[in-house]
Each structure stands twice: as structure tokens, then as C-alpha cells.
Design a protein around this motif. Structure first.
Motif, PDB file in Angstrom:
ATOM      1  N   ASP A  52       0.831  -1.199   0.000  1.00 37.29           N
ATOM      2  CA  ASP A  52       0.000   0.000   0.000  1.00 37.29           C
ATOM      3  C   ASP A  52       0.870   1.256   0.000  1.00 37.29           C
ATOM      4  O   ASP A  52       0.596   2.212  -0.727  1.00 37.29           O
ATOM      5  CB  ASP A  52      -0.927   0.024   1.215  1.00 37.29           C
ATOM      6  N   GLN A  53       1.927   1.231   0.802  1.00 34.11           N
ATOM      7  CA  GLN A  53       2.832   2.382   0.881  1.00 34.11           C
ATOM      8  C   GLN A  53       3.558   2.594  -0.445  1.00 34.11           C
ATOM      9  O   GLN A  53       3.686   3.728  -0.911  1.00 34.11           O
ATOM     10  CB  GLN A  53       3.827   2.180   2.022  1.00 34.11           C
ATOM     11  N   ARG A  54       4.009   1.508  -1.073  1.00 37.19           N
ATOM     12  CA  ARG A  54       4.676   1.631  -2.384  1.00 37.19           C
ATOM     13  C   ARG A  54       3.710   2.170  -3.426  1.00 37.19           C
ATOM     14  O   ARG A  54       4.087   2.986  -4.270  1.00 37.19           O
ATOM     15  CB  ARG A  54       5.240   0.283  -2.817  1.00 37.19           C
ATOM     16  N   TYR A  55       2.463   1.704  -3.393  1.00 30.99           N
ATOM     17  CA  TYR A  55       1.457   2.165  -4.345  1.00 30.99           C
ATOM     18  C   TYR A  55       1.218   3.668  -4.186  1.00 30.99           C
ATOM     19  O   TYR A  55       1.182   4.412  -5.171  1.00 30.99           O
ATOM     20  CB  TYR A  55       0.154   1.381  -4.130  1.00 30.99           C
ATOM     21  N   GLU A  56       1.078   4.118  -2.945  1.00 27.94           N
ATOM     22  CA  GLU A  56       0.857   5.545  -2.695  1.00 27.94           C
ATOM     23  C   GLU A  56       2.063   6.380  -3.145  1.00 27.94           C
ATOM     24  O   GLU A  56       1.897   7.441  -3.739  1.00 27.94           O
ATOM     25  CB  GLU A  56       0.586   5.768  -1.206  1.00 27.94           C
ATOM     26  N   THR A  57       3.249   5.878  -2.908  1.00 31.54           N
ATOM     27  CA  THR A  57       4.461   6.570  -3.355  1.00 31.54           C
ATOM     28  C   THR A  57       4.493   6.667  -4.877  1.00 31.54           C
ATOM     29  O   THR A  57       4.822   7.714  -5.440  1.00 31.54           O
ATOM     30  CB  THR A  57       5.720   5.848  -2.836  1.00 31.54           C
ATOM     31  N   GLY A  58       4.122   5.583  -5.550  1.00 32.61           N
ATOM     32  CA  GLY A  58       4.061   5.590  -7.008  1.00 32.61           C
ATOM     33  C   GLY A  58       3.046   6.594  -7.529  1.00 32.61           C
ATOM     34  O   GLY A  58       3.300   7.304  -8.516  1.00 32.61           O
ATOM     35  N   LEU A  59       1.902   6.685  -6.870  1.00 33.96           N
ATOM     36  CA  LEU A  59       0.883   7.657  -7.275  1.00 33.96           C
ATOM     37  C   LEU A  59       1.395   9.082  -7.113  1.00 33.96           C
ATOM     38  O   LEU A  59       1.170   9.940  -7.975  1.00 33.96           O
ATOM     39  CB  LEU A  59      -0.394   7.469  -6.446  1.00 33.96           C
ATOM     40  N   ARG A  60       2.093   9.344  -6.008  1.00 33.41           N
ATOM     41  CA  ARG A  60       2.646  10.691  -5.797  1.00 33.41           C
ATOM     42  C   ARG A  60       3.681  11.041  -6.872  1.00 33.41           C
ATOM     43  O   ARG A  60       3.723  12.173  -7.364  1.00 33.41           O
ATOM     44  CB  ARG A  60       3.264  10.808  -4.408  1.00 33.41           C
ATOM     45  N   SER A  61       4.489  10.068  -7.251  1.00 29.93           N
ATOM     46  CA  SER A  61       5.480  10.298  -8.308  1.00 29.93           C
ATOM     47  C   SER A  61       4.798  10.573  -9.643  1.00 29.93           C
ATOM     48  O   SER A  61       5.193  11.480 -10.382  1.00 29.93           O
ATOM     49  CB  SER A  61       6.400   9.085  -8.451  1.00 29.93           C
ATOM     50  N   LEU A  62       3.777   9.783  -9.955  1.00 30.97           N
ATOM     51  CA  LEU A  62       3.037   9.981 -11.198  1.00 30.97           C
ATOM     52  C   LEU A  62       2.360  11.345 -11.213  1.00 30.97           C
ATOM     53  O   LEU A  62       2.403  12.064 -12.214  1.00 30.97           O
ATOM     54  CB  LEU A  62       2.008   8.863 -11.376  1.00 30.97           C
ATOM     55  N   LEU A  63       1.763  11.733 -10.091  1.00 31.73           N
ATOM     56  CA  LEU A  63       1.108  13.034 -10.003  1.00 31.73           C
ATOM     57  C   LEU A  63       2.128  14.155 -10.226  1.00 31.73           C
ATOM     58  O   LEU A  63       1.856  15.105 -10.958  1.00 31.73           O
ATOM     59  CB  LEU A  63       0.414  13.197  -8.653  1.00 31.73           C
ATOM     60  N   GLY A  64       3.300  14.029  -9.642  1.00 34.59           N
ATOM     61  CA  GLY A  64       4.348  15.033  -9.841  1.00 34.59           C
ATOM     62  C   GLY A  64       4.760  15.135 -11.295  1.00 34.59           C
ATOM     63  O   GLY A  64       4.957  16.235 -11.826  1.00 34.59           O
ATOM     64  N   ALA A  65       4.868  14.007 -11.976  1.00 37.85           N
ATOM     65  CA  ALA A  65       5.241  14.008 -13.392  1.00 37.85           C
ATOM     66  C   ALA A  65       4.154  14.657 -14.250  1.00 37.85           C
ATOM     67  O   ALA A  65       4.453  15.446 -15.151  1.00 37.85           O
ATOM     68  CB  ALA A  65       5.502  12.577 -13.862  1.00 37.85           C
ATOM     69  N   VAL A  66       2.912  14.346 -13.968  1.00 40.86           N
ATOM     70  CA  VAL A  66       1.800  14.932 -14.726  1.00 40.86           C
ATOM     71  C   VAL A  66       1.752  16.439 -14.501  1.00 40.86           C
ATOM     72  O   VAL A  66       1.593  17.215 -15.451  1.00 40.86           O
ATOM     73  CB  VAL A  66       0.455  14.272 -14.343  1.00 40.86           C
ATOM     74  N   GLU A  67       1.909  16.870 -13.260  1.00 45.15           N
ATOM     75  CA  GLU A  67       1.904  18.303 -12.963  1.00 45.15           C
ATOM     76  C   GLU A  67       3.055  19.013 -13.669  1.00 45.15           C
ATOM     77  O   GLU A  67       2.889  20.121 -14.188  1.00 45.15           O
ATOM     78  CB  GLU A  67       1.959  18.533 -11.458  1.00 45.15           C
ATOM     79  N   ALA A  68       4.218  18.380 -13.726  1.00 45.25           N
ATOM     80  CA  ALA A  68       5.364  18.967 -14.423  1.00 45.25           C
ATOM     81  C   ALA A  68       5.078  19.099 -15.913  1.00 45.25           C
ATOM     82  O   ALA A  68       5.406  20.120 -16.524  1.00 45.25           O
ATOM     83  CB  ALA A  68       6.614  18.129 -14.180  1.00 45.25           C
ATOM     84  N   MET A  69       4.466  18.081 -16.502  1.00 40.00           N
ATOM     85  CA  MET A  69       4.114  18.146 -17.924  1.00 40.00           C
ATOM     86  C   MET A  69       3.102  19.269 -18.188  1.00 40.00           C
ATOM     87  O   MET A  69       3.229  19.997 -19.158  1.00 40.00           O
ATOM     88  CB  MET A  69       3.535  16.805 -18.396  1.00 40.00           C
ATOM     89  N   ARG A  70       2.137  19.401 -17.313  1.00 47.18           N
ATOM     90  CA  ARG A  70       1.128  20.465 -17.490  1.00 47.18           C
ATOM     91  C   ARG A  70       1.755  21.840 -17.345  1.00 47.18           C
ATOM     92  O   ARG A  70       1.419  22.764 -18.089  1.00 47.18           O
ATOM     93  CB  ARG A  70      -0.021  20.271 -16.512  1.00 47.18           C
ATOM     94  N   ARG A  71       2.703  21.998 -16.398  1.00 48.89           N
ATOM     95  CA  ARG A  71       3.401  23.285 -16.251  1.00 48.89           C
ATOM     96  C   ARG A  71       4.211  23.612 -17.493  1.00 48.89           C
ATOM     97  O   ARG A  71       4.228  24.731 -17.982  1.00 48.89           O
ATOM     98  CB  ARG A  71       4.322  23.270 -15.029  1.00 48.89           C
ATOM     99  N   THR A  72       4.898  22.588 -18.033  1.00 52.04           N
ATOM    100  CA  THR A  72       5.695  22.764 -19.243  1.00 52.04           C
ATOM    101  C   THR A  72       4.806  23.214 -20.397  1.00 52.04           C
ATOM    102  O   THR A  72       5.176  24.110 -21.159  1.00 52.04           O
ATOM    103  CB  THR A  72       6.421  21.451 -19.609  1.00 52.04           C
ATOM    104  N   GLU A  73       3.646  22.609 -20.520  1.00 51.19           N
ATOM    105  CA  GLU A  73       2.700  22.980 -21.574  1.00 51.19           C
ATOM    106  C   GLU A  73       2.211  24.410 -21.390  1.00 51.19           C
ATOM    107  O   GLU A  73       2.080  25.147 -22.356  1.00 51.19           O
ATOM    108  CB  GLU A  73       1.516  22.021 -21.592  1.00 51.19           C
ATOM    109  N   ALA A  74       1.949  24.808 -20.164  1.00 50.41           N
ATOM    110  CA  ALA A  74       1.452  26.162 -19.894  1.00 50.41           C
ATOM    111  C   ALA A  74       2.514  27.211 -20.205  1.00 50.41           C
ATOM    112  O   ALA A  74       2.198  28.301 -20.675  1.00 50.41           O
ATOM    113  CB  ALA A  74       1.012  26.264 -18.438  1.00 50.41           C
ATOM    114  N   GLU A  75       3.787  26.874 -19.973  1.00 51.04           N
ATOM    115  CA  GLU A  75       4.877  27.804 -20.218  1.00 51.04           C
ATOM    116  C   GLU A  75       5.218  27.899 -21.697  1.00 51.04           C
ATOM    117  O   GLU A  75       5.705  28.916 -22.164  1.00 51.04           O
ATOM    118  CB  GLU A  75       6.123  27.384 -19.449  1.00 51.04           C
ATOM    119  N   GLY A  76       5.011  26.806 -22.427  1.00 52.89           N
ATOM    120  CA  GLY A  76       5.460  26.758 -23.820  1.00 52.89           C
ATOM    121  C   GLY A  76       4.377  27.030 -24.762  1.00 52.89           C
ATOM    122  O   GLY A  76       4.323  27.446 -25.808  1.00 52.89           O
TER     123      GLY A  76
END
Length: 76
Positions: A52-76
Motif C-alpha cells: 500500500d505504501q509503495r502504491y501511494e508513493t508511485g501515485l505521488r510520483s506519477l502526479l508530480g510528473a503529470v503536474e510537471a508536464m502540465r506546467r511545461t505545456e502552460a509555459e510553452g
């Protein structure tokens, strides 16, 4: 360095993915605390608390990656 860009349909995909990951993360966080889960006999566990802890950590990592992609899109 070449900038990554997402086609218009990709932006909608990223937004939907972010919503899905946030929803899944909310559900993962709503589960019983690890201390409570491990206090039960192993036969009564619904899932392994470490998984469960590994799954939650993976979700947080995925969320961070998605947010970074969205920020990149907003800037570019």
C-alpha cells in the motif's frame, strides 16, 4: 535541449490523468493507517501495508510528473 510538447488532445489526456491520479491517491490515503493494519493478524489483512505504501508513493510520483508536464505545456 528540445522542449517536449503535447498535442491538443494530449492536454485533455493530461488533465484527465491528473484527476484520476488525485482520486486514486485520495482513496489510498483514506485507507487504514499502517500501524492499525499491522496490528491485525496477517490472515485479516486486506492488503500488505508495505505494498500500500509503495502504491501511494508511485501515485505521488506519477502526479508530480503529470503536474510537471502540465506546467511545461502552460509555459510553452
Amino acid at each position: 535541449m528540445k522542449s517536449l510538447s503535447t498535442p491538443a488532445g494530449g492536454r485533455a489526456f493530461l488533465l484527465e490523468l491528473e484527476i484520476d491520479v488525485c482520486t486514486e491517491l485520495t482513496l489510498a490515503e483514506a485507507g487504514p493507517p499502517e500501524e492499525e493494519a499491522v496490528s491485525l493478524p496477517i490472515e485479516e489483512w486486506l492488503s500488505d501495508p508495505e505494498d500500500d505504501q509503495r502504491y501511494e508513493t508511485g501515485l505521488r510520483s506519477l502526479l508530480g510528473a503529470v503536474e510537471a508536464m502540465r506546467r511545461t505545456e502552460a509555459e510553452g
